[in-house]
Motif scaffolding. Structure first.
Motif, short mmCIF file in Angstrom:
data_model
loop_
_atom_site.label_atom_id
_atom_site.label_comp_id
_atom_site.label_asym_id
_atom_site.label_seq_id
_atom_site.Cartn_x
_atom_site.Cartn_y
_atom_site.Cartn_z
N VAL A 57 38.13 15.72 38.57
CA VAL A 57 37.73 14.53 38.44
C VAL A 57 36.59 14.42 37.54
CG1 VAL A 57 35.96 12.89 39.50
CG2 VAL A 57 37.70 14.04 41.04
N MET A 58 36.93 13.26 36.64
CA MET A 58 36.10 13.02 35.31
C MET A 58 35.06 11.98 35.40
SD MET A 58 39.56 13.25 33.14
CE MET A 58 40.16 12.60 34.69
N VAL A 59 33.78 12.28 34.95
CA VAL A 59 32.85 11.21 35.18
C VAL A 59 32.99 10.12 33.87
CG1 VAL A 59 30.30 10.69 35.28
CG2 VAL A 59 31.37 12.67 36.43
N ASN A 60 33.03 8.95 34.04
CA ASN A 60 33.20 8.14 33.03
C ASN A 60 31.50 7.66 32.50
OD1 ASN A 60 35.98 7.69 33.01
ND2 ASN A 60 35.59 6.56 34.51
N ALA A 61 31.47 7.31 31.06
CA ALA A 61 30.23 7.08 30.51
C ALA A 61 29.56 5.95 31.41
CB ALA A 61 30.39 6.35 29.22
N ASP A 62 30.09 5.19 32.32
CA ASP A 62 29.37 4.12 33.01
C ASP A 62 29.01 4.63 34.27
OD1 ASP A 62 31.85 3.97 34.12
OD2 ASP A 62 32.20 2.10 33.73
N GLY A 63 29.27 6.03 34.59
CA GLY A 63 28.96 6.49 35.96
C GLY A 63 30.16 6.30 36.96
N THR A 64 31.06 5.72 36.59
CA THR A 64 32.33 5.71 37.51
C THR A 64 33.22 6.98 37.36
OG1 THR A 64 33.64 4.51 35.70
CG2 THR A 64 32.52 3.16 37.27
N TYR A 65 34.17 7.06 38.04
CA TYR A 65 34.90 8.29 38.26
C TYR A 65 36.57 8.06 37.94
CZ TYR A 65 30.86 9.92 40.57
OH TYR A 65 29.46 10.66 40.79
N THR A 66 37.10 8.76 37.44
CA THR A 66 38.60 8.99 37.35
C THR A 66 39.04 10.28 37.61
OG1 THR A 66 38.29 7.39 35.49
CG2 THR A 66 40.40 8.66 35.56
N SER A 67 40.44 10.30 38.25
CA SER A 67 40.78 11.50 38.46
C SER A 67 42.25 11.80 37.86
CB SER A 67 40.93 11.51 40.20
OG SER A 67 42.25 10.91 40.47
N VAL A 68 42.81 12.94 37.94
CA VAL A 68 44.22 13.10 37.31
C VAL A 68 45.00 12.28 38.08
CG1 VAL A 68 43.61 15.30 36.13
CG2 VAL A 68 44.50 15.13 38.54
N SER A 69 45.22 12.11 39.22
CA SER A 69 46.21 11.18 39.91
C SER A 69 46.00 9.80 39.55
CB SER A 69 46.26 11.69 41.39
OG SER A 69 44.99 11.07 42.03
N ASN A 70 44.86 9.21 39.41
CA ASN A 70 44.71 8.01 38.87
C ASN A 70 44.09 7.82 37.69
OD1 ASN A 70 44.64 8.14 42.06
ND2 ASN A 70 45.06 6.22 41.64
N HIS A 71 44.61 8.12 36.58
CA HIS A 71 43.94 8.34 35.17
C HIS A 71 43.50 7.00 34.68
CE1 HIS A 71 42.61 10.96 32.21
NE2 HIS A 71 43.23 10.32 31.17
N TYR A 72 44.26 5.91 35.10
CA TYR A 72 43.91 4.72 34.25
C TYR A 72 43.17 3.60 35.10
CZ TYR A 72 46.83 6.51 30.65
OH TYR A 72 47.72 7.41 29.89
N GLU A 73 42.73 4.33 36.46
CA GLU A 73 41.76 3.65 37.30
C GLU A 73 40.57 3.92 37.34
OE1 GLU A 73 42.65 1.40 41.49
OE2 GLU A 73 44.26 2.84 40.73
N THR A 74 39.61 3.26 37.50
CA THR A 74 38.12 3.90 37.66
C THR A 74 37.76 3.60 39.11
OG1 THR A 74 37.15 1.90 36.73
CG2 THR A 74 37.44 3.48 35.44
N ALA A 118 33.70 16.39 48.90
CA ALA A 118 33.38 16.24 47.65
C ALA A 118 31.64 16.34 47.47
CB ALA A 118 33.45 14.86 47.34
N ALA A 119 31.39 16.72 46.13
CA ALA A 119 29.90 16.67 46.19
C ALA A 119 29.61 16.44 44.55
CB ALA A 119 29.48 18.42 46.14
N PRO A 120 28.62 15.62 44.46
CA PRO A 120 28.24 15.30 42.92
C PRO A 120 28.00 16.49 42.24
CG PRO A 120 26.68 14.42 44.57
CD PRO A 120 27.57 15.11 45.38
N ALA A 121 27.98 16.34 40.88
CA ALA A 121 27.53 17.37 40.06
C ALA A 121 26.19 18.34 40.22
CB ALA A 121 27.64 16.88 38.53
N GLY A 122 25.29 17.28 40.76
CA GLY A 122 23.93 17.66 40.80
C GLY A 122 23.75 18.64 42.06
N LEU A 123 25.01 18.59 43.05
CA LEU A 123 24.67 19.52 44.24
C LEU A 123 25.47 20.89 44.03
CD1 LEU A 123 25.27 16.84 47.18
CD2 LEU A 123 23.08 18.00 46.35
N ARG A 124 26.08 20.98 42.93
CA ARG A 124 26.88 22.34 42.61
C ARG A 124 25.75 23.34 42.05
NH1 ARG A 124 32.08 21.68 39.74
NH2 ARG A 124 32.11 23.76 40.14
N HIS A 178 32.53 17.82 42.35
CA HIS A 178 33.74 18.67 43.20
C HIS A 178 34.32 18.12 44.10
CE1 HIS A 178 35.14 22.82 43.77
NE2 HIS A 178 34.81 22.76 45.05
N VAL A 179 35.64 17.98 43.93
CA VAL A 179 36.30 17.21 45.13
C VAL A 179 37.60 18.33 45.36
CG1 VAL A 179 37.69 15.12 45.76
CG2 VAL A 179 35.84 15.00 44.23
#
Length: 129
Positions: free
Chosen positions: A86-103, A58-64, A76-77
């Motif tokens: 992986v999606m970045v939420n407004a509060d800086g947490t992450y969500t993925s397609v496999s756990n879409h309703y959990e941050t 995994a690499a945060p957005a700034g490293l790509r 990038h995961v």
């Protein structure tokens, strides 16, 4: 001295609520640690580990690398070399397609949760269009 009617009172109450909510959001955004901290101290190269026999990178957005014309960089995961959306939420947490309703607070946590959710199954890349 003028008196305030119910409609004016509701306008002021709504404006105050919006102002307080905006201020709280601004404080949260400004105090959220950067995306590098979200990989939980894994260094400048991001995360590369084995979890439950699966390789997680995994690499945060700034490293790509990002070109001028490209869309904003997303984290990038990879799980066993296959991309996990992986999606970045407004509060800086992450969500993925496999756990879409959990941050999750970090890329490591979202990747490990995806491995747990897959339970040995292979990750199938997400195709748009």
């Amino acid at each position: 001295m003028s008196t305030m009617n119910r409609r004016e009172l509701l306008k002021f109450a709504a404006a105050g609520t919006v102002a307080v909510g905006t201020g709280a959001l601004a404080v949260q955004v400004l105090t959220t640690s950067g995306s590098q901290a979200a990989v939980e101290g894994t260094g400048a190269t991001g995360l590369d580990e084995t979890y439950k026999g699966r390789r997680i990178q995994a690499a945060p957005a700034g490293l790509r690398a990002q070109s001028r014309d490209a869309a904003p960089a997303m984290p990038h995961v990879l799980i066993d070399g296959k991309p996990l959306h992986v999606m970045v939420n407004a509060d800086g947490t992450y969500t993925s397609v496999s756990n879409h309703y959990e941050t999750f607070k970090s890329l490591r946590a979202v990747a490990r949760a995806a491995v747990d959710q897959l339970d040995g199954a292979q990750l199938v890349p997400l195709h748009h269009g």
